[in-house]
Enzyme design. Structure first.
Site, mmCIF file in Angstrom:
data_model
loop_
_atom_site.group_PDB
_atom_site.id
_atom_site.type_symbol
_atom_site.label_atom_id
_atom_site.label_comp_id
_atom_site.label_asym_id
_atom_site.label_seq_id
_atom_site.Cartn_x
_atom_site.Cartn_y
_atom_site.Cartn_z
ATOM 1 N N HIS A 1 0.812 -1.209 0.000
ATOM 2 C CA HIS A 1 0.000 0.000 0.000
ATOM 3 C C HIS A 1 0.851 1.267 0.000
ATOM 4 O O HIS A 1 1.960 1.276 0.507
ATOM 5 C CB HIS A 1 -0.905 0.037 1.235
ATOM 6 C CG HIS A 1 -1.814 -1.140 1.339
ATOM 7 N ND1 HIS A 1 -2.288 -1.592 2.548
ATOM 8 C CD2 HIS A 1 -2.355 -1.961 0.403
ATOM 9 C CE1 HIS A 1 -3.074 -2.639 2.357
ATOM 10 N NE2 HIS A 1 -3.117 -2.882 1.061
ATOM 11 N N LYS B 1 6.003 6.445 7.102
ATOM 12 C CA LYS B 1 5.473 5.583 8.162
ATOM 13 C C LYS B 1 6.595 5.116 9.075
ATOM 14 O O LYS B 1 7.677 4.757 8.608
ATOM 15 C CB LYS B 1 4.810 4.330 7.560
ATOM 16 C CG LYS B 1 3.611 4.619 6.696
ATOM 17 C CD LYS B 1 3.044 3.338 6.100
ATOM 18 C CE LYS B 1 1.827 3.635 5.254
ATOM 19 N NZ LYS B 1 1.275 2.412 4.641
ATOM 20 N N TYR C 1 1.588 2.171 13.855
ATOM 21 C CA TYR C 1 2.481 3.004 13.064
ATOM 22 C C TYR C 1 2.037 4.454 13.057
ATOM 23 O O TYR C 1 0.868 4.766 13.156
ATOM 24 C CB TYR C 1 2.647 2.466 11.639
ATOM 25 C CG TYR C 1 1.384 2.267 10.839
ATOM 26 C CD1 TYR C 1 1.007 3.178 9.855
ATOM 27 C CD2 TYR C 1 0.583 1.152 11.041
ATOM 28 C CE1 TYR C 1 -0.138 2.982 9.104
ATOM 29 C CE2 TYR C 1 -0.559 0.945 10.295
ATOM 30 C CZ TYR C 1 -0.916 1.870 9.329
ATOM 31 O OH TYR C 1 -2.054 1.673 8.590
ATOM 32 N N ASP D 1 -6.332 -6.112 -2.103
ATOM 33 C CA ASP D 1 -4.991 -6.632 -2.352
ATOM 34 C C ASP D 1 -4.974 -7.729 -3.416
ATOM 35 O O ASP D 1 -4.014 -7.838 -4.176
ATOM 36 C CB ASP D 1 -4.361 -7.113 -1.050
ATOM 37 C CG ASP D 1 -4.103 -5.960 -0.083
ATOM 38 O OD1 ASP D 1 -4.006 -4.800 -0.539
ATOM 39 O OD2 ASP D 1 -4.002 -6.210 1.124
#
Length: 187
Positions: free
Chosen positions: A62, A72, A132, A169
């Site tokens: 992603h 991130k 995250y 996905d």
């Protein structure tokens, strides 16, 4: 806190110092001063927390495209994952290359994935929690993905089981067909 470079420019492994005794342990998971000493000037805006119930859950690859790209800082706080960053900066000498590392509640390592990279992870245990920080808010209209098993990228996921995937996905495009608007040197 140790901040270690990887072979992908901009991707770092963060190893917090863990202080423990008979009561348990303590660590700093993020310290702005330590990051700035390494010229990592990031203004984190949002914290995310995900849970995956079953070993073999794969989330990714992603990214958010410009102008809502995200840096991130990823860690696994319960269980273990295999975490992957893929360079999607057109013009980069490592375009399409990937870096993978095991993150776990036990090893307490983190990975810093900058803008211009796709991100994904595979759960190596049941009942996994991943947390995250990001430096840009979630933007559904800029949310994109790349096929997790694109042979052009060739991520060597550490399992021989069929991963558990979302529809997003499963139907993600290969890197050659993905909506990528990153150029090397943008950041």
């Amino acid at each position: 806190m140790s901040i270690l470079e990887t072979y992908l420019e901009g991707v770092f492994i963060i190893e917090p110092k863990v202080y423990g005794d008979h009561r348990g342990w303590f660590m700093e998971t993020y310290n702005e001063s330590s990051f700035r000493e390494e010229s990592l000037n990031i203004n984190f805006l949002q914290d995310n927390h995900s849970f995956s119930a079953v070993k073999g859950t794969l989330r990714g690859l992603h990214y958010q495209k410009n102008p809502k790209a995200q840096t991130k800082l990823v860690r696994c706080t319960k269980g273990a994952i295999y975490d992957v960053a893929v360079d999607i900066r057109k013009g980069s000498k490592t375009y399409g290359s990937w870096y993978g590392i095991e993150l776990s509640a036990e090893n307490k390592k983190q990975i810093l994935i900058p803008k211009g990279f796709a991100h994904g992870f595979l759960t190596l245990t049941d009942n996994v929690e991943v947390q995250y920080k990001v430096d840009e808010f979630y933007s559904p209209e800029d949310d994109r993905s790349i096929l997790w098993n694109d042979p052009e990228i060739g991520v060597d996921w550490p399992t021989n089981i069929e991963p558990i995937l979302s529809d997003k996905d499963i139907n993600a495009p290969k890197i050659k067909d993905a909506d990528i608007n990153f150029k090397y040197g943008d950041y």
